[in-house]
Design a protein around this motif. Structure first.
Motif, PDB file in Angstrom:
ATOM      1  N   UNK A  25      -8.334 -16.772  -2.540  1.00 47.81           N
ATOM      2  CA  UNK A  25      -7.622 -15.734  -1.975  1.00 47.81           C
ATOM      3  C   UNK A  25      -7.479 -14.150  -2.292  1.00 47.81           C
ATOM      4  N   UNK A  26      -8.406 -14.202  -3.886  1.00 48.73           N
ATOM      5  CA  UNK A  26      -8.363 -12.666  -3.803  1.00 48.73           C
ATOM      6  C   UNK A  26      -9.212 -12.299  -3.382  1.00 48.73           C
ATOM      7  N   UNK A  27     -10.099 -12.080  -2.094  1.00 44.44           N
ATOM      8  CA  UNK A  27     -10.571 -11.128  -1.645  1.00 44.44           C
ATOM      9  C   UNK A  27      -9.694 -10.774  -0.712  1.00 44.44           C
ATOM     10  N   UNK A  28      -8.506 -11.624   0.456  1.00 40.42           N
ATOM     11  CA  UNK A  28      -7.652 -11.404   1.694  1.00 40.42           C
ATOM     12  C   UNK A  28      -6.995 -10.304   0.377  1.00 40.42           C
ATOM     13  N   UNK A  29      -6.506 -10.560  -0.728  1.00 41.70           N
ATOM     14  CA  UNK A  29      -5.733  -9.172  -1.271  1.00 41.70           C
ATOM     15  C   UNK A  29      -6.853  -8.097  -1.426  1.00 41.70           C
ATOM     16  N   UNK A  30      -7.583  -8.067  -1.506  1.00 42.85           N
ATOM     17  CA  UNK A  30      -8.334  -7.274  -1.995  1.00 42.85           C
ATOM     18  C   UNK A  30      -8.601  -6.271  -1.091  1.00 42.85           C
ATOM     19  N   UNK A  31      -8.421  -6.976  -0.118  1.00 40.16           N
ATOM     20  CA  UNK A  31      -8.785  -5.959   1.945  1.00 40.16           C
ATOM     21  C   UNK A  31      -7.366  -5.139   2.099  1.00 40.16           C
ATOM     22  N   UNK A  32      -6.320  -5.968   1.752  1.00 42.10           N
ATOM     23  CA  UNK A  32      -4.707  -6.116   1.801  1.00 42.10           C
ATOM     24  C   UNK A  32      -4.803  -4.659   0.941  1.00 42.10           C
ATOM     25  N   UNK A  33      -5.578  -4.590  -0.062  1.00 42.28           N
ATOM     26  CA  UNK A  33      -5.185  -3.459  -1.012  1.00 42.28           C
ATOM     27  C   UNK A  33      -5.910  -2.369  -0.534  1.00 42.28           C
ATOM     28  N   UNK A  34      -7.347  -2.214  -0.132  1.00 41.83           N
ATOM     29  CA  UNK A  34      -7.789  -1.492   0.452  1.00 41.83           C
ATOM     30  C   UNK A  34      -7.357  -0.593   1.707  1.00 41.83           C
ATOM     31  N   UNK A  35      -6.699  -1.930   2.637  1.00 44.52           N
ATOM     32  CA  UNK A  35      -6.193  -0.848   4.008  1.00 44.52           C
ATOM     33  C   UNK A  35      -5.059  -0.815   3.619  1.00 44.52           C
ATOM     34  N   UNK A  36      -4.360  -0.816   2.736  1.00 39.53           N
ATOM     35  CA  UNK A  36      -2.932   0.560   2.008  1.00 39.53           C
ATOM     36  C   UNK A  36      -3.649   2.333   1.520  1.00 39.53           C
ATOM     37  N   UNK A  37      -4.538   1.121   0.191  1.00 41.75           N
ATOM     38  CA  UNK A  37      -4.457   2.934  -0.180  1.00 41.75           C
ATOM     39  C   UNK A  37      -5.024   3.453   1.188  1.00 41.75           C
ATOM     40  N   UNK A  38      -6.322   3.335   1.921  1.00 39.47           N
ATOM     41  CA  UNK A  38      -6.643   3.972   3.042  1.00 39.47           C
ATOM     42  C   UNK A  38      -5.122   4.408   3.967  1.00 39.47           C
ATOM     43  N   UNK A  39      -4.253   3.546   4.477  1.00 34.01           N
ATOM     44  CA  UNK A  39      -3.699   3.908   4.833  1.00 34.01           C
ATOM     45  C   UNK A  39      -2.529   5.185   4.434  1.00 34.01           C
ATOM     46  N   UNK A  40      -2.718   5.152   3.314  1.00 33.60           N
ATOM     47  CA  UNK A  40      -1.706   5.856   1.989  1.00 33.60           C
ATOM     48  C   UNK A  40      -2.605   7.386   1.936  1.00 33.60           C
ATOM     49  N   UNK A  41      -3.862   7.392   2.023  1.00 31.34           N
ATOM     50  CA  UNK A  41      -4.827   8.282   1.724  1.00 31.34           C
ATOM     51  C   UNK A  41      -4.705   9.061   3.487  1.00 31.34           C
ATOM     52  N   UNK A  42      -4.279   8.461   4.483  1.00 26.60           N
ATOM     53  CA  UNK A  42      -5.014   9.155   5.777  1.00 26.60           C
ATOM     54  C   UNK A  42      -3.616  10.046   6.086  1.00 26.60           C
ATOM     55  N   UNK A  43      -2.605   9.361   5.291  1.00 28.61           N
ATOM     56  CA  UNK A  43      -1.144   9.960   5.405  1.00 28.61           C
ATOM     57  C   UNK A  43      -1.111  11.227   4.507  1.00 28.61           C
ATOM     58  N   UNK A  44      -1.413  11.180   3.149  1.00 32.54           N
ATOM     59  CA  UNK A  44      -1.574  12.427   2.770  1.00 32.54           C
ATOM     60  C   UNK A  44      -2.601  13.417   2.843  1.00 32.54           C
TER      61      UNK A  44
END
Length: 161
Positions: A25-44
């Motif tokens: 399940x760590x891989x899924x958690x990693x992908x979800x975290x990266x999606x969150x980071x990239x969404x934040x990057x896009x907004x900023x």
């Protein structure tokens, strides 16, 4: 006494299966975290035009903080693209995801804003499809991992009795 030992072997093997399933399940958690980071990057980037080092230093995510990825990427202001690519091995990713993130990282901070946002969107889309694939296959894989470990423990206990 033999029965207590057999029960201990079965429980220990099942516990190992639970730990292995949790690691999957760590891989899924990693992908979800990266999606969150990239969404934040896009907004900023799109809304406030913040520099990358500031985006990385202000963002917080449990998985990315635990892995040391955010701290390493935000460690210096110069050439974020090299840091991004160098820090990817810290993350639990498969080759396809790592390749997509590496391609994104090579252009990070080097493109005009519009093109950088397009690259972000492409990378978010690729990670989202990977997340959906993981969400559909992961529960069955975790269940089979736990079951195989339990059966291995039962087999071992039967042989030892």
């Amino acid at each position: 006494m033999n029965w207590v030992g057999a029960c201990a072997v079965v429980l220990a093997s099942y516990y190992c299966g639970v730990l292995l399933a949790k690691a999957d399940g760590g891989r899924l958690r990693c992908v979800e975290s990266l999606i969150g980071l990239m969404g934040y990057m896009r907004r900023r980037m799109a809304g406030e035009r913040q520099p990358l080092y500031r985006i990385f230093s202000e963002y917080s995510d449990d998985y990315l903080d635990e892995s040391g990825f955010l701290r390493a990427v935000a460690s210096r202001n110069a050439d974020v693209s090299e840091l991004w690519v160098a820090c990817l091995p810290m993350l639990d990713l498969d080759e396809r995801e790592r390749e997509e993130l590496s391609l994104f990282g090579e252009s990070l901070g080097k493109l005009p804003l519009d093109e950088q946002i397009k690259r972000l969107d492409i990378c978010i889309s690729a990670l989202a499809s990977s997340r959906e694939s993981l969400k559909s296959t992961l529960p069955a894989k975790q269940k089979s991992t736990r079951t195989v470990c339990l059966l291995f423990g039962l087999l071992t206990a039967i042989i030892l009795l």
